[in-house]
Design an enzyme around this catalytic site. Structure first.
Site, PDB file in Angstrom:
ATOM      1  N   HIS A 157       0.851  -1.190   0.000  1.00 28.21           N
ATOM      2  CA  HIS A 157       0.000   0.000   0.000  1.00 28.21           C
ATOM      3  C   HIS A 157       0.888   1.240   0.000  1.00 28.21           C
ATOM      4  O   HIS A 157       2.099   1.153   0.195  1.00 28.21           O
ATOM      5  CB  HIS A 157      -0.930   0.012   1.226  1.00 28.21           C
ATOM      6  CG  HIS A 157      -0.212  -0.028   2.529  1.00 28.21           C
ATOM      7  ND1 HIS A 157      -0.159  -1.151   3.319  1.00 28.21           N
ATOM      8  CD2 HIS A 157       0.508   0.908   3.164  1.00 28.21           C
ATOM      9  CE1 HIS A 157       0.555  -0.893   4.377  1.00 28.21           C
ATOM     10  NE2 HIS A 157       0.982   0.346   4.322  1.00 28.21           N
TER      11      HIS A 157
HETATM   12  C1  T46 Z   1       3.116   0.149   6.899  1.00 22.61           C
HETATM   13  C2  T46 Z   1       3.750  -1.163   7.109  1.00 22.61           C
HETATM   14  C3  T46 Z   1       5.230  -1.089   7.259  1.00 22.61           C
HETATM   15  C4  T46 Z   1      -3.905  -1.223  13.642  1.00 22.61           C
HETATM   16  O1  T46 Z   1      -4.990  -1.398  14.206  1.00 22.61           O
HETATM   17  N1  T46 Z   1      -3.067  -0.232  14.062  1.00 22.61           N
HETATM   18  C5  T46 Z   1      -1.857   0.000  13.473  1.00 22.61           C
HETATM   19  O2  T46 Z   1      -1.140   0.919  13.903  1.00 22.61           O
HETATM   20  C6  T46 Z   1      -1.470  -0.835  12.381  1.00 22.61           C
HETATM   21  C7  T46 Z   1      -0.126  -0.597  11.693  1.00 22.61           C
HETATM   22  C8  T46 Z   1      -2.310  -1.825  11.976  1.00 22.61           C
HETATM   23  N2  T46 Z   1      -3.512  -2.020  12.601  1.00 22.61           N
HETATM   24  C9  T46 Z   1      -4.379  -3.106  12.145  1.00 22.61           C
HETATM   25  C10 T46 Z   1      -4.982  -2.896  10.772  1.00 22.61           C
HETATM   26  C11 T46 Z   1      -5.101  -4.302  10.242  1.00 22.61           C
HETATM   27  O3  T46 Z   1      -6.312  -4.860  10.674  1.00 22.61           O
HETATM   28  O4  T46 Z   1      -3.600  -4.296  12.065  1.00 22.61           O
HETATM   29  C12 T46 Z   1      -3.979  -5.056  10.938  1.00 22.61           C
HETATM   30  C13 T46 Z   1      -2.772  -5.317  10.030  1.00 22.61           C
HETATM   31  O5  T46 Z   1      -2.382  -4.069   9.401  1.00 22.61           O
HETATM   32  P1  T46 Z   1      -1.774  -3.999   7.920  1.00 22.61           P
HETATM   33  O6  T46 Z   1      -2.364  -5.067   7.084  1.00 22.61           O
HETATM   34  O7  T46 Z   1      -1.903  -2.595   7.440  1.00 22.61           O
HETATM   35  O8  T46 Z   1      -0.237  -4.349   8.231  1.00 22.61           O
HETATM   36  P2  T46 Z   1       1.003  -4.263   7.250  1.00 22.61           P
HETATM   37  O9  T46 Z   1       2.127  -4.937   7.944  1.00 22.61           O
HETATM   38  O10 T46 Z   1       0.676  -4.743   5.898  1.00 22.61           O
HETATM   39  O11 T46 Z   1       1.319  -2.690   7.135  1.00 22.61           O
HETATM   40  C14 T46 Z   1       1.805  -2.001   8.274  1.00 22.61           C
HETATM   41  C15 T46 Z   1       1.198  -0.601   8.329  1.00 22.61           C
HETATM   42  O12 T46 Z   1      -0.220  -0.703   8.266  1.00 22.61           O
HETATM   43  C16 T46 Z   1       1.677   0.281   7.234  1.00 22.61           C
HETATM   44  O13 T46 Z   1       1.359   1.636   7.525  1.00 22.61           O
HETATM   45  O14 T46 Z   1       3.704   1.049   6.317  1.00 22.61           O
HETATM   46  O15 T46 Z   1       3.221  -1.907   8.238  1.00 22.61           O
END
Ligand code: T46
Length: 135
Positions: A50
């Site tokens: 993303h």
């Molecule tokens: C990024 C990369 C490096 C939350 O509730 N709070 C938070 O601060 C974060 C980061 C995530 N979440 C929840 C949202 C989703 O339900 O945790 C779940 C997994 O998040 P996501 O699929 O976005 O995780 P990544 O590892 O793909 O991405 C994250 C960050 O979202 C993003 O900003 O730059 O790590």
């Protein structure tokens, strides 16, 4: 530009071990509103995939290793993250993907804002559409 994103942190280690201190405006160009960390990543997982509209972040691999791919209007670059003495600063319209996590990888992320799903661009076609306006 993607090339200027690697930050090397000052080392304060001594014969007791290593220490890194990160201070606002000295090491971190934004006020940190949120900290999270990624660990125990399953084999073959790809995270990220993303871009963000406004969020600024610094990624630091505290332990183990992983690969970070960043893409902006100028192209795509890969970083091998494997040092707690280095961080990658991400700001602006950047598509990021993280993969090749080692079993022991601990990836620390410092963020300029609290979590806001509205700041995410999760559709690659939408990202390309927006980023092409910079070219
Ligand atoms: C990024 C990369 C490096 C939350 O509730 N709070 C938070 O601060 C974060 C980061 C995530 N979440 C929840 C949202 C989703 O339900 O945790 C779940 C997994 O998040 P996501 O699929 O976005 O995780 P990544 O590892 O793909 O991405 C994250 C960050 O979202 C993003 O900003 O730059 O790590």
């Amino acid at each position: 530009m993607i090339e200027q994103r690697l930050i090397e942190f000052q080392k304060h280690g001594d014969d007791r071990g290593e220490l890194v201190a990160l201070e606002y405006m000295k090491d971190i160009p934004f006020k940190v509103e949120r900290v999270y960390y990624i660990f125990d990543t399953k084999l073959g997982s790809v995270r990220g995939c993303h871009a963000h509209k406004a969020l600024e972040q610094i990624l630091i691999c505290l332990k183990g290793s992983c690969t970070l791919s960043l893409e902006d209007f100028s192209g795509r670059k890969e970083y091998l993250l494997k040092s707690p003495f280095k961080g990658v600063f991400i700001s602006g319209l950047i598509w990021r993907e993280i993969y090749d996590f080692s079993d022991d990888c601990i990836l620390l992320v410092l963020s300029s804002e609290c979590f806001d799903e509205n700041d995410y661009i999760r559709d690659y076609a939408e990202f390309k559409n927006r980023v092409n306006k910079f070219v």
